[in-house]
Design an enzyme around this catalytic site. Structure first.
Site, PDB file in Angstrom:
ATOM      1  N   ASP A 118      28.303 -17.064  -0.592  1.00 37.32           N
ATOM      2  CA  ASP A 118      27.384 -17.497  -1.636  1.00 37.32           C
ATOM      3  C   ASP A 118      27.137 -18.985  -1.415  1.00 37.32           C
ATOM      4  OD1 ASP A 118      25.698 -17.694  -3.761  1.00 37.32           O
ATOM      5  OD2 ASP A 118      27.030 -16.724  -5.200  1.00 37.32           O
TER       6      ASP A 118
HETATM    7  C1  BGC Z   1      23.776 -17.217  -6.420  1.00 35.67           C
HETATM    8  C2  BGC Z   1      23.373 -16.141  -5.447  1.00 35.67           C
HETATM    9  C3  BGC Z   1      22.088 -16.526  -4.775  1.00 35.67           C
HETATM   10  C4  BGC Z   1      22.309 -17.855  -4.067  1.00 35.67           C
HETATM   11  C5  BGC Z   1      21.093 -18.361  -3.318  1.00 35.67           C
HETATM   12  C6  BGC Z   1      23.807 -18.575  -5.758  1.00 35.67           C
HETATM   13  O1  BGC Z   1      23.960 -19.564  -6.703  1.00 35.67           O
HETATM   14  O2  BGC Z   1      25.040 -16.918  -6.958  1.00 35.67           O
HETATM   15  O3  BGC Z   1      23.239 -14.927  -6.129  1.00 35.67           O
HETATM   16  O4  BGC Z   1      21.673 -15.537  -3.906  1.00 35.67           O
HETATM   17  O5  BGC Z   1      22.640 -18.821  -5.037  1.00 35.67           O
HETATM   18  O6  BGC Z   1      20.136 -18.834  -4.184  1.00 35.67           O
END
Ligand code: BGC
Length: 741
Positions: free
Chosen positions: A274
């Protein structure tokens, strides 16, 4: 694609590639290296390309090249994987949430599909697959390769800010929908990312929280959707979660990524971090993380901001310099780096990224995609209450309609954070209602109460008075309340289950002024309704319905559509009744999931607590009768399936769909088991008066539980009860069968 072999899906890559190769444009240029030849098997191409890469080029692959791109290698012609957030449609990929959502960035418009929780409420895997296909078509049309979804984390806490993204509280339902979504996306040659592995169930301190979760709860509640995604749908990518699980950050958790995902489940795709969730080089690579995101200059710029670090983000650990240094120091082995590179290349070849790259400029938000969005929004609406058939609104008796509330005139398409899509248009409930009412019904509007956090033009009392006066002089009233993307979002949890300030009072006042008051709730998770639930005849739960949400609400209110949605989460009367109450949000950055496997209805059943509305609940404008439950065979060998049949009859006077639910209960297990667990379901559409034999299969796994003592899934001989019905608390038929020795 890749669906024939449910156990080792990526082992069928050569077959998948043959299919892709057929579509590849011609032969490689003469003298081109084998990896450029679309006719060769994926594994052959991977090995050929890997053998041509220097150690540094291999190391470079493990970190992103930008905010939403993996690293591209010009020399060898390895393209970047171009990503976009999802899962509810394609979101602008221009930078961190704050940037992406700001007006200064060139907006990317795409179809806003309903929230995951609305999709779950439809209990319709085929619809999820169709929606995912539409999303993936837009991914390609916009020149991207990967959609960061689906979100399959379980709704453990009604206050979780991201409840709206996921598929509810039940692992079986979430598994079926996860598989459907991935099949839809991968079927289009787009890379999904099943997220967030694992147990991302609260936003509060998501970067620092250490969750203590028993092995059994992981296996039975928090893992199944991921496992099905990997083993049944052959998911090409999995995104690790932010928090710590049993003492290790998820991105460097060897038991999670290495032992469970890769070894036990046989995952052959890649693990992506993530955004901003990495804290080490060697431990992260060793544990099994394959791609750190974001990367490059955007990552460095972002991490340099004090708020990024303050929130607990980490990153930059898998940059090539650091990986090379770790290789030189012997703390990371070349095989571990190569394994990551192999996984990335394997998925890229399988998805066709080398052979037919996606170029921007295709059509998005097409009439077909809009139609899917509208169907999905409609199927997900749940009719919670309908005393004396208050709904559908009878145009004959409703000449004037008061439409009231902070969610009436504004289209709330989704919750907040990385999943929020910017559509070309979005239909608000008021607009949808006016459209369908036409000249038959006079529709008038009053705000009644401003949405918390949004500006108001008059005092609360004055606004409520205006709404009450309008309701009094109208034949019926519809009050549209709920939450907004500012109040329910990624990044924080809700502080309470209550509706925002002023909304309960508004409903009470309008209901007192007009007995024909319907409440429509637009939100992604349960809200407290105790103050007014007994004072209104009808309640619809519409979730966030995407850009077509307003049409869907109007269709259901006026009966153009017959509601068939069922709750994918238990609605507690109050927060203190919820199964996680007392075990959330934790203390000193630690939270123990003390309720174990008793999440949602499993816990309500076990503690004998009456929910406001049970899991699986949802009414229709018609009536369904269940009869003739038969289970075959009556005695089955362990490891064999069981067939359940029954007759479902639409006993009412209009067509409608029922979601038949089958729960299982083991009568005398040697270890504690829930009173009932969902193990099969089917959405069945029936014309008025029509009957159908509904046949469902209980897979062998349906009988088993995870024994922590034996460290394995176990099917015990003994009696099992099959409970079939219209909700987890509306069991219409029972039968038994025996698992023999
Ligand atoms: C979120 C993810 C997301 C990623 C990219 C993170 O903060 O938890 O679900 O895909 O950001 O934007």
């Amino acid at each position: 694609m890749c669906q024939d072999n449910p156990v080792k899906p990526i082992s069928c890559i050569p077959a998948c590639m043959a299919a892709l190769a057929a579509a590849a444009p011609g032969q490689p240029a003469s003298g081109a290296p084998p990896y450029r030849n679309a006719k060769l098997a994926v594994e052959e191409r991977v090995e050929d390309l890997l053998s041509r890469m220097t150690p540094r080029e291999r190391a470079e692959m493990l970190a992103g090249g930008g905010w939403m791109e993996s690293h591209a290698n010009q020399r060898l012609g390895i393209p970047a994987i171009k990503m976009a957030d999802g899962p509810l449609g394609v979101r602008n990929w221009a930078g961190p949430s704050a940037v992406t959502n700001s007006a200064s960035v060139a907006p990317v418009h795409a179809t806003a599909f309903p929230a995951g929780i609305a999709m779950a409420a439809a209990w319709d895997p085929e619809l999820v697959e169709r929606t995912a296909r539409a999303v993936a078509q837009e991914v390609k049309a916009l020149g991207r390769d990967m959609i960061l979804g689906p979100t399959v984390n379980i709704n453990r806490v009604p206050l979780w800010g991201r409840n709206f993204e996921g598929y509810g509280e039940d692992p079986y339902l979430a598994s079926r929908l996860a598989v459907a979504y991935i099949r839809g996306v991968q079927g289009e040659g787009v890379i999904p990312s099943v997220k967030h592995f694992a147990a991302n169930n609260q936003e509060f301190e998501r970067h620092r929280m250490d969750e203590t979760i028993s092995e059994r709860a992981l296996e039975e509640i928090y893992y199944p959707a991921f496992r099905a995604a990997v083993q049944e749908a052959g998911a090409w990518a999995v995104m690790s979660a932010y928090e710590k699980l049993n003492g290790h950050w998820c991105a460097e958790n060897p038991s999670l990524l290495g032992d469970t995902l890769k070894k036990r489940w046989g995952f052959r795709g890649f693990v992506i971090s993530d955004w901003g969730s990495t804290y080490s080089t060697a431990a992260t690579i060793d544990a099994g993380l394959d791609l750190e995101m974001p990367g490059g200059e955007p990552m460095r710029h972002w991490l340099a901001q004090p708020s990024t670090k303050r929130d607990g983000n980490g990153g930059g650990w898998l940059e090539a310099d650091k990986v090379m240094a770790a290789l030189a120091a012997g703390t990371v082995k070349q095989e571990a780096v190569d394994d990551g590179v192999r996984r990335l290349l394997r998925v890229m070849f399988t998805a066709g990224l080398f052979d037919h790259p996606h170029t921007p400029g295709g059509a998005v938000d097409t009439p077909e995609q809009r139609a899917v969005a509208r169907t999905a929004a409609t199927e997900g609406i749940v009719l919670l209450k309908n005393a004396a058939n208050a709904l559908p609104l009878d145009a004959g008796h409703t000449r004037s309609l008061a439409v009231i509330g902070p969610n009436a005139k504004v289209a709330r398409t989704g919750g907040g954070g990385s999943s929020l899509v910017l559509p070309n248009y979005a239909v608000a409930p008021l607009e949808g209602i006016k459209e369908i009412a036409g000249s038959r019904v006079e529709v008038r509007y009053a705000l009644g109460a401003p949405m918390e956090g949004e500006s108001a033009s008059a005092s609360a009392q004055a606004m409520r008075d205006e709404a009450v006066a309008l309701a009094r002089r109208s034949d019926a009233a519809v009050v549209v309340v709920g939450l907004s993307s500012r109040l329910e979002s990624e990044g924080f949890d809700r502080k309470s289950m209550d509706l925002p300030a002023g909304q309960d009072e508004l409903i009470e006042a309008v209901a007192a002024a007009n007995p024909r008051t319907t409440v429509v709730v637009v939100a992604g998770s349960p809200v407290t309704m105790t103050r007014w639930i007994d004072r209104v005849p009808a309640v619809l739960f519409a979730w966030y319905g995407g850009q077509e949400g307003g049409h869907a609400i109007a269709d259901v209110l006026f009966g153009t559509a017959n509601p068939s949605g069922k709750l994918p989460v238990t609605f507690p009367r109050e927060w203190r009744d919820a199964t996680a109450y007392g075990h959330y949000p934790g203390e000193n950055l630690r939270v123990a999931y003390a309720e174990g496997i008793y999440v949602g209805y499993r816990g309500f059943d076990r503690r004998n607590v009456e929910p406001l509305f049970p899991f699986g609940h949802g009414l229709s404008y018609t009536r369904f009768e269940y009869s003739g439950l038969a289970v075959s065979p009556a005695r089955v060998a362990p490891g064999a399936p069981v067939t359940v049949t029954m007759t479902l009859r639409n006993a009412g006077s209009r067509a409608g769909a029922e979601v038949v639910q089958v729960y299982l209960h083991q009568l005398h297990p040697s270890e504690d088991r829930p009173p009932k667990e969902l193990k099969a379901f089917r959405r069945v559409m029936l014309a008025a008066g029509e009957s159908q034999t509904v046949k469902l299969e209980l897979a062998p796994q349906a009988m088993s539980f995870y024994s922590a003592a034996r460290k394995e899934w176990v099917t015990e001989p003994g009696m099992f009860e099959v409970l079939a019905g219209a909700s987890s608390r509306d069991i219409r038929l029972k039968a038994t069968f025996e698992v023999g020795r």
